[in-house]
Design an enzyme around this catalytic site. Structure first.
Site, PDB file in Angstrom:
ATOM      1  N   ASP A 144      40.008  48.427  34.644  1.00 41.47           N
ATOM      2  CA  ASP A 144      41.322  49.040  34.679  1.00 41.47           C
ATOM      3  C   ASP A 144      41.269  50.388  33.960  1.00 41.47           C
ATOM      4  O   ASP A 144      40.709  50.512  32.870  1.00 41.47           O
ATOM      5  CB  ASP A 144      42.321  48.104  33.991  1.00 41.47           C
ATOM      6  CG  ASP A 144      43.727  48.649  33.976  1.00 41.47           C
ATOM      7  OD1 ASP A 144      44.294  48.838  35.062  1.00 41.47           O
ATOM      8  OD2 ASP A 144      44.251  48.880  32.870  1.00 41.47           O
ATOM      9  N   GLU A 154      38.597  51.796  38.252  1.00 40.18           N
ATOM     10  CA  GLU A 154      39.831  52.431  38.691  1.00 40.18           C
ATOM     11  C   GLU A 154      39.746  53.865  38.157  1.00 40.18           C
ATOM     12  O   GLU A 154      39.910  54.088  36.957  1.00 40.18           O
ATOM     13  CB  GLU A 154      41.044  51.710  38.109  1.00 40.18           C
ATOM     14  CG  GLU A 154      42.362  52.291  38.587  1.00 40.18           C
ATOM     15  CD  GLU A 154      43.565  51.601  37.964  1.00 40.18           C
ATOM     16  OE1 GLU A 154      44.605  51.497  38.650  1.00 40.18           O
ATOM     17  OE2 GLU A 154      43.481  51.170  36.795  1.00 40.18           O
TER      18      GLU A 154
END
Length: 706
Positions: free
Chosen positions: A350, A386
């Site tokens: 993330d 990401e």
């Protein structure tokens, strides 16, 4: 464990960090560069009664350590840290606050919100510059000493090649909460992942890897609970080593291992979505739960010159300081633990840009990337970033180092806009179909580095993408200020569900066209769980706080005739992808690279089989395109395919591009009508229906027709 607790601990060792049982006792080791004293707090089995506080007697190289003889698995513990409480200098020590071990592997239960969890006096005029003396232990989860033992027998990782990987992004709780084939007491847990019908569903769909939203223990945010909501997604990490207690039906870590083993037996890899860019402790007004109380100045990036405040590149209030070697060690130790103890196959990071930030900004040669890529265990796993965050120079798609794959939002946006009918998208679609070489073809990277997706947990489902023009996030109680405003969606004539047959037919046709685009492009496709059977979130494009039927997969839709038909269609697409290497190139090649006589690797044609010209590419209204790809398969035979794409509102007659004297074209799939595809005429012409794609496969001619 002995019921007698000594008056003091033995010195023990500064490694490994965490609580380690050796059969005769437990060694405790915790990092803090700025503490003056750390106490080990022992609790009864329930975690309610504190039995003893024992100072860690030694500090070696900023690691505090001690050994508790005659202790073992099941011991419940926490820490208290002494040192300066000087927020303006970055220090927030408060021994009245029980602290969770950053290396805790199992927790006693959830946190119970209390004002005592804060290191300062809430609602005081001086805010966090005050000091709170209430004991937070009654409200805190505690750590449980664990021994790792599991019979893996002959279980092995599938080790699916990147180029053959199809990812299925899912939420462990949402997957099975409404699955009637799963026992009620197991739904929403790791144990439910072993249900045979669910695994069969993945296999039949052609999925090779399941990517689970965060399973690390996370915080239920106070502001959500006060609204009657819950943190559903889990991007608020409380422990980097312990699984979320709510995801365990038995409070036994072997439940996680059993799920991984069962998935591996079916050839399914397990990838974990992990959150190392921030923690649940928030900004300077947040609670003191673990890292803040142990060594705030080391664990977090602070504002230079006023260390009371945190640098916030994540939008959550804080940023983990991976430039510090001990913090970087904690993150990599966590990754190795999940890779070793649970044999997971990879990680999706993330806000991965935050992890690659050094003092000068994002650096593909940062300490984090260097450690990952040289590690003998982690470097063999699938690593996905990401590739953005909220700091300066935050957008870094295509700029990660070799060895990492990246979420490609350019693919998402380009495909959505093309099939919505936006002008000027033909060239953009072409770039995405061949693996986004404009971003990823550098440093000898492969097309798999582009993780292609149309939908993900963050945003509309595929059903909602074709059913809503606007987000409908009222249930989040934020006046719909949350979530993306621009979704490149189209409701095709009605907002939300409708009985209009023509609208529903258009929606289905567009969905099938987008799924074909996703699964037959170069790169790694990622499907959102439920998109294969029309799952909807009723237009909510930010369901992070909806732990209810709004977010849970509706398996009744999967069992319906419409759901069954779409699942079969997706399975056909993944089967085509597996069967034909020309539908997913393993490496970047020059478009004019020759594969066979008069047969280049990549060739672009207009609907009439004429080569695309510069003027055609520049035509903003152009929505017709044929892509021919050619390569040699593993046996050295020529593999040919064509995607014939009609983004117009009307049917168009296409002419198939030339396939050479040794092959003939055969219709393999028609997204407009998978059961009754358009027929290819003798002159290689066929009708490609509005908003659809036809796939042609080159078949070798036999001797009589050659």
């Amino acid at each position: 464990m002995s019921t007698h607790l000594p008056d003091r601990l033995a010195p023990g060792l500064p490694h490994p960090l965490g609580a380690t049982a050796d059969g005769l006792g437990v060694n405790f080791a915790v990092f803090s560069a700025h503490a003056s004293r750390i106490e080990l707090c022992i609790f009864d089995a329930s975690g309610r009664k504190e039995l003893a506080r024992l100072p860690l007697p030694e500090c070696t190289d900023e690691v505090w350590h001690g050994y508790l003889p005659d202790a073992g698995a099941g011991l419940v513990y926490g820490y208290r840290a002494y040192g300066p409480y000087e927020p303006r200098h970055g220090h927030r020590f408060n021994p009245h606050k029980l602290l969770l071990d950053p290396y805790a592997k199992l927790l006693t239960g959830p946190l119970r919100w209390s004002d005592a969890l804060f290191g300062y006096r809430l609602n005081h005029a001086r805010q966090d510059l005050t000091f709170d003396r209430r004991d937070s232990a009654p409200a805190m989860p505690k750590a449980i000493v664990m021994e790792d033992a599991f019979n893996w027998s002959d279980s092995r990782r599938p080790r699916t090649a990147w180029n053959d990987t199809v990812i299925y992004e899912a939420h462990i709780r949402g997957l099975t909460m409404q699955n009637e084939r799963v026992r009620t007491d197991l739904r929403g847990t790791f144990a439910a992942l072993t249900e045979r019908s669910f695994i069969d569903h993945l296999v039949k769909s052609g999925v090779t890897a399941i990517e689970l939203l965060p399973v690390h223990a996370f915080l239920q945010d106070r502001f959500l609970l006060e609204r009657g909501l819950r943190n559903y997604w889990g991007y608020s990490t409380l422990s980097f080593f312990a699984p979320e207690p709510a995801y365990l039906s038995s409070n036994n870590l072997n439940e996680v291992r059993a799920a991984v083993r069962r998935l591996h037996a079916a050839g399914i890899e397990v990838i974990l979505d992990v959150v190392y860019n921030h923690t649940c402790e928030g900004n300077h007004m947040g609670p003191t739960l673990s890292w803040r109380g142990l060594d705030n100045a080391s664990y977090y990036r602070l504002v230079h010159g006023d260390e009371r405040y945190y640098l916030d590149y994540t939008g959550t209030g804080n940023t983990v300081n991976l430039s510090h070697p001990r913090v970087l060690q904690m993150v990599t130790d966590s990754l190795r633990y999940w890779a070793g103890a649970f044999r997971v196959d990879g990680f999706r990071f993330d806000l991965g840009v935050t992890l690659g930030r050094e003092g000068t900004g994002f650096d593909p040669g940062s300490g984090f990337f260097d450690v990952m890529l040289q590690d003998p265990m982690l470097s063999r796993l699938k690593m996905i970033s990401e590739p953005w965050d909220l700091g300066p120079d935050s957008y870094q798609v295509g700029n990660h180092p070799p060895g990492f794959a990246e979420w490609n939002d350019k693919f998402r946006d380009g495909v959505r806009k093309f099939w919505r009918g936006d002008d000027g998208m033909r060239g953009e679609l072409a770039a995405r179909l061949v693996g986004s070489a404009d971003m990823f073809d550098r440093r000898h990277r492969r097309p798999w580095a582009s993780v292609n997706f149309i939908t993900a947990h963050d945003g509309f489902t595929l059903q909602d993408l074709v059913s809503y023009n606007e987000k409908h996030n009222e249930a989040n109680q934020e006046d719909s200020r949350d979530g993306h405003n621009e979704n490149a969606s189209n409701n095709w004539g009605a907002e939300g569900p409708t009985e209009d047959a023509e609208i529903n037919q258009t929606r289905l046709r567009v969905k099938r066209a987008m799924q074909a685009t996703l699964l037959l492009s170069n790169g790694t496709p990622m499907l959102l769980a439920g998109d294969e059977f029309h799952n909807s979130q009723q237009g909510n494009n930010n369901a992070y706080c909806q732990d209810n039927e709004l977010s849970w997969l509706d398996w009744s839709a999967a069992a319906s005739p419409e759901g069954q038909a779409l699942q079969s269609y997706v399975a056909r697409l993944t089967a085509l992808r597996r069967a034909h290497p020309s539908l997913h190139f393993s490496r970047y090649v020059a478009a004019d690279a020759g594969v066979a006589p008069e047969m280049n690797a990549i060739a672009w044609f207009d609907f009439d089989a004429s080569p695309m010209t510069h003027a055609a590419w520049e035509d903003g209204a152009g929505r017709l395109l044929s892509l021919r790809r050619a390569c040699l398969d593993a046996a050295g035979a020529l593999d040919l395919s064509v995607l014939m794409i009609n983004g117009h509102e009307e049917d168009v007659e296409f002419t198939a591009p030339p396939c050479g004297p040794s092959h003939r074209w055969e219709v393999a799939l028609d997204s407009a009508d998978p059961e009754q595809p358009a027929a290819l005429g003798e002159d290689d012409k066929l009708n490609v229906r509005a908003r659809s794609m036809v796939v042609l496969i080159g078949r070798p001619r036999d001797a009589s027709t050659a």
